[in-house]
Structure formats: C-alpha cells, structure tokens
Design a protein around this motif. Structure first.
Motif, short mmCIF file in Angstrom:
data_model
loop_
_atom_site.label_atom_id
_atom_site.label_comp_id
_atom_site.label_asym_id
_atom_site.label_seq_id
_atom_site.Cartn_x
_atom_site.Cartn_y
_atom_site.Cartn_z
N THR A 1 -3.82 -3.03 -8.44
CA THR A 1 -2.88 -1.94 -8.72
C THR A 1 -2.39 -1.99 -10.16
N GLN B 1 -9.13 2.86 -3.14
CA GLN B 1 -9.03 3.91 -2.11
C GLN B 1 -7.66 4.57 -2.13
N ASP B 2 -6.61 3.75 -2.18
CA ASP B 2 -5.25 4.30 -2.14
C ASP B 2 -4.91 5.10 -3.39
N ARG C 1 0.88 4.01 -3.12
CA ARG C 1 0.53 5.42 -2.92
C ARG C 1 1.63 6.33 -3.50
N TYR D 1 -5.16 -6.87 -3.90
CA TYR D 1 -4.54 -5.54 -3.94
C TYR D 1 -3.51 -5.48 -5.07
N ARG E 1 0.83 -1.21 0.00
CA ARG E 1 0.00 0.00 0.00
C ARG E 1 0.86 1.25 0.00
N GLN E 2 1.89 1.27 0.82
CA GLN E 2 2.78 2.44 0.88
C GLN E 2 3.46 2.67 -0.46
#
Length: 528
Positions: free
Chosen positions: A492, A59-60, A18, A488, A14-15
C-alpha cells in the motif's frame, strides 16, 4: 500472533486502504495513465505468502496490471491472480483462501515417504538376514544367543549410534593419536564426549555379541573340527581386506550406484502440488486473461531460461513497447500451461524437475529469480519488484545438506537479481541525464545504441524490512498470516508512491530519440 488476530488486522487494513485510494482519486489517475504496469514476482517457497498481501493491495487499489513476470512460487501466485479475473485488475481472493488453508502435504511435502523407505530397508534386511540364518541352519550351523533380549537391544542402540553419529565415531581415534604424538592441538570437548559415547555403544555391542555367542569357544571348536575350513576363512578375511585396499575407489563407486537407487531427483514429487494448482485455477481462464503472464523456467539441459506465457507469442509481439525479437526467440506458448507453472515452481532439491516439450525443466529462480528483463522486453514502463527477502538477506539456520543447498540457491538468485538491477539503474541514470539536458521528463527519452533501444523504466520495490521467518518449505506455518499482512502494508505504501508519480508522468507522449554509435571494438553487454 493468532490467525484470527492476523485476519482481523488484514480486514481492517484493507478497509482503510480502500477508503484511502478513493479519497486520493486513484481510479481517475489509473484511467488517464498511459504507461504499461508490470509486477515482477520472485521465488522463495513458503515466503511467497508475502506476495498474497501485495496482490491483494493491487486488487483493492483497482490497479491495472498489464504484465506479470514470475518465477517459482511467484508463478503460482501470478497464474491464480490472472485466472480469477476477466480484466487487467487481478483477483487475489482465491489465493488468500488457499494460502490460509495450506498444509505441507497439499504441496507434496510428505516426509513419510522417507519413513517408508526406511521400512523397506528394514524389511529387506530382515528378509535377507533370516534367509542367511535359514541356510546356515540347513547346513548344520547353529547360532544360539545367551541373552537374546539384551543382544537385540544393544544391536538397536548400536544401529542408532551408527546412523546418527557415523561422522563422530572416528573423532575419538583422532584425539588419541594426537595425545600419543603429544601435539599442541586441543580437542573439542563436546565432540570428544559425543564420539566417546558413540564408540562405547558400538564397541560395547561388539563385545556383547562376542560374549553372547561365546565366540572364543565357537572359533576354537570350528578350528578343531574343521581346520581346513578355518584356514579358508582366514584367507577369505585377508583377501577381503586386500581387495578393499586395492579397489577402494571402485568399491566406493559401486556403493554410490547402489545407495542412490532409492533416491529421486527431488525430495518430493510434483503430483500433489500439480493437483492443488489444477483445483484452484482454470487453465482456460488463465489463457483468456487480458493480463500477460510470463512464467520463468530453467532448462536443465541447456542451463538457460525459457519463458512460457498464457498469451500466444504473435499477440504478445504486437503489444505496445514489446520487443518482437525477444518474443519470437524466447517466449513459448504451450497447451500444457499448468505443467509450465509446476516446472517454474519446482524448487531444486525440494521438488523433482518436469519434462515439457522434450526439455527437462526446473525452478526459474536459478536463472532469473526476479525476472526484470522479460518484463521490460514485453513493454513494461513501470515495475513493481516484489521481493520476499529483506535488504540484509536471510539469516536462516543451516543444519543439513538440504539447508545448505537451498541457501546456496538463495545466494545464486540474489546475484542474478543484483546484476539485473544494476543494469536497470545504469540505463535509467543515462535517461535521466539526457532528459535533464533536454529539459524533458525521463520517460520522454529513448536511447538508440544501434543494436537496441533503451527507455526509462520506473521501479517500485516492495519488500519486507525484516526476515519473514520460517524456511522455504514451511508452508502453512505460523508465519503465513503475518507475512500476508506485512506484504499488504508494504504494498500500500508503494502504491501510494506510484500514485503520486503517475499524476506527473508523461507516458504515451512521443519520445525524443538520442542515437549513440557504440565503439567498434566494444562487446555487447547483457541487455535488460
């Protein structure tokens, strides 16, 4: 993989994502993009954990989601995603926490229900059995066992053999008949051995009870002291045999009605699942969300789809690109939106149907597991098709009738999906060819067939390459964390593909309308 390891990997992914979308300038692209984006969430029970990873990626990326059409477990995920946000960028944090803490009892999967049914059966058998014993003693008829402990042990083993191997018991007789007739047929050794053991246990108990009761002497005494009663008993046995032969079908029908008395229209009730949904989201916030959410249910009485929305139909009909006729005819708004979500996720066989608005409703996956058509009818220009199953299908173990039923539902839902995808691809191909001839982009073309207009709809498919593992009822299992992480990562990649596409797409521009007159005798095809 340990849950802590999975969570750490998800946090790292996730990091990194983003940072990646910020470097690519995604927010500026979303702000300038004029098309309407839809997520289409399919069913799949416990495999719906995959969708949590996908929604986290949305969301991210700060990706606006104008429309979500969903069915089954996808309806629960979609509702929470929309209800926890005041903008068109949904919020999946609550979903992530809920799925991470999920246990089977929280969604109503409680097999002790059937243990209680078994306890009730044992209690009823003991009660009526002891009543008969008492009446016999009261009538002067006494039964004494020579070795009660051994007899009751044999009875227990025989009961287990009948309960677990009732379908294997006749196989030994079938083998012996073929040996007697000397046919060339070859018996299955394993089935023969199992049948032999089961028959030895059952008939061993019969011989033991006959010996324990000293049945030959008991019958001799009965005939000696009450010959008239013995004759009546023999006649009663003959009568029972004749009645069974003559009224076997009627007897089977009566037993069917008797045995289904304790059964319900689903293995599990909806109470726990409904309570969980109400605890995790607010119906008021879902209704107020700017994200248009459509929940697909199956009307079991009509065999058709019904669509419930968090947005009143009169507002939906005014959205850009929405089909007012579809909204007016097929979309419903109810004051019990949570019950509509529960109905949409009432997986057949597993959960009982829901009664809403006077209709008996069940899982929408039976009619539209991947509700593509309603997303397009609500004006979607771009679809993210989120599927929980790999391209080669599911290789699940099939052992019980429950597995067979759920697998049959998987196959049915897959066929519906393939049909919708074929129609969508055919229309897109027509738009591409027309756009190439006109020297414009496909999204700038609209096909008018007289009865309906069709436009180009770009689709991005998010699905795992390999099976996620587990079954549709394995909620809270070891596969939940890895499925979220896989969702996820897959999402992406597709979001970056969409980002590249969105930079050059020309939605919001006037479309070139090409009119085609259909053949007078042509039958209208199913419309996406």
């Amino acid at each position: 993989m340990e849950p802590a390891d999975t969570k750490a990997q998800l946090d790292q992914a996730r990091q990194a994502f983003r940072v990646r979308v910020a470097e690519l300038g995604a927010q500026a692209v979303w702000d300038s993009f004029r098309g309407r984006i839809a997520a289409v969430l399919s069913g799949g029970g416990a495999r719906g954990a995959y969708q949590i990873g996908v929604l986290l990626a949305f969301q991210d990326a700060r990706l606006p989601t104008h429309i979500i059409t969903a069915t089954s477990v996808g309806s629960i995920n979609a509702a929470s995603f929309a209800a926890h946000s005041d903008t068109q960028v949904g919020n999946a944090e609550s979903l992530l926490q809920a799925w991470s803490d999920l246990t089977p009892p929280q969604v109503g999967i409680e097999w002790t229900r059937y243990a209680w049914m078994l306890v009730g059966l044992i209690a009823a058998t003991a009660g009526f059995g002891n009543l008969i014993h008492h009446l016999l003693l009261h009538g002067g008829f006494r039964v004494d066992l020579r070795n009660p402990a051994l007899t009751f042990l044999a009875l227990g083993l025989a009961g287990l053999a009948v309960m677990l191997l009732y379908d294997r018991l006749p196989y030994l007789g079938y083998v012996l008949r073929n040996l007697f007739h000397r046919t060339s047929w070859k018996a299955d050794r394993r089935k023969t051995l199992v049948s032999l053991v089961a028959n030895l246990i059952v008939w061993g108990f019969v011989l033991l009870i006959a010996h324990s009761l000293d049945l030959p002497h008991l019958l001799a005494d009965f005939i000696r002291y009450d010959p008239q009663g013995a004759v009546l008993l023999a006649l009663a046995i003959v009568l029972v045999v004749l009645l069974r032969l003559l009224f076997r079908a009627r007897l089977s029908f009566s037993l069917h009605k008797l045995l289904r008395l304790p059964l319900r229209p689903g293995l599990f009730a909806n109470y726990e699942r409904g309570r969980l949904v109400r605890q995790r989201m607010s119906a008021e916030r879902l209704d107020a969300s700017p994200i248009r959410v459509l929940f697909t249910v199956t009307d079991l009485q009509k065999g058709t789809a019904r669509f419930y929305s968090n947005t009143p139909p009169d507002i939906l009909a005014r959205d850009p690109g929405a089909d007012p006729h579809f909204v007016a005819q097929e979309v419903f708004n109810t004051g019990e939106i949570i019950r509509a979500i529960i109905a949409s996720s009432a997986l057949p066989i597993a959960y009982e149907p829901i009664t809403l608005d006077g209709r008996l409703l069940s899982d929408g996956g039976m009619v539209a597991n991947q509700p593509i058509r309603p997303a397009i009818r609500l004006g979607a220009d771009v679809l993210f098709l989120v599927m929980n199953d790999p391209p080669e299908g599911i290789h699940a173990e099939v052992r019980t009738f429950i597995d067979v039923g759920l697998r049959a539902l998987d196959i049915l839902m897959l066929q519906n999906l393939l049909t919708d995808l074929k129609i969508l691809n055919n229309i897109n191909d027509v738009c591409k060819r027309a756009a190439a001839e006109l020297g414009v982009r496909p999204e700038e073309v609209e096909i008018d067939l007289g009865t309906r207009r069709y436009r180009y709809v770009k689709a991005f498919t998010v699905r795992p390459l390999k099976s996620l593992g587990g079954t549709v009822l394995d909620f809270g299992g070891e596969t939940t964390g890895p499925a979220i992480l896989q969702g996820y990562r897959d999402a992406t990649a597709q979001i970056e593909n969409f980002l590249a596409y969105a930079r050059q797409a020309r939605y919001g521009q006037p479309r070139r309308v090409l009119r085609f007159a259909p053949e007078p005798s042509a039958q209208p095809a199913r419309q996406p």
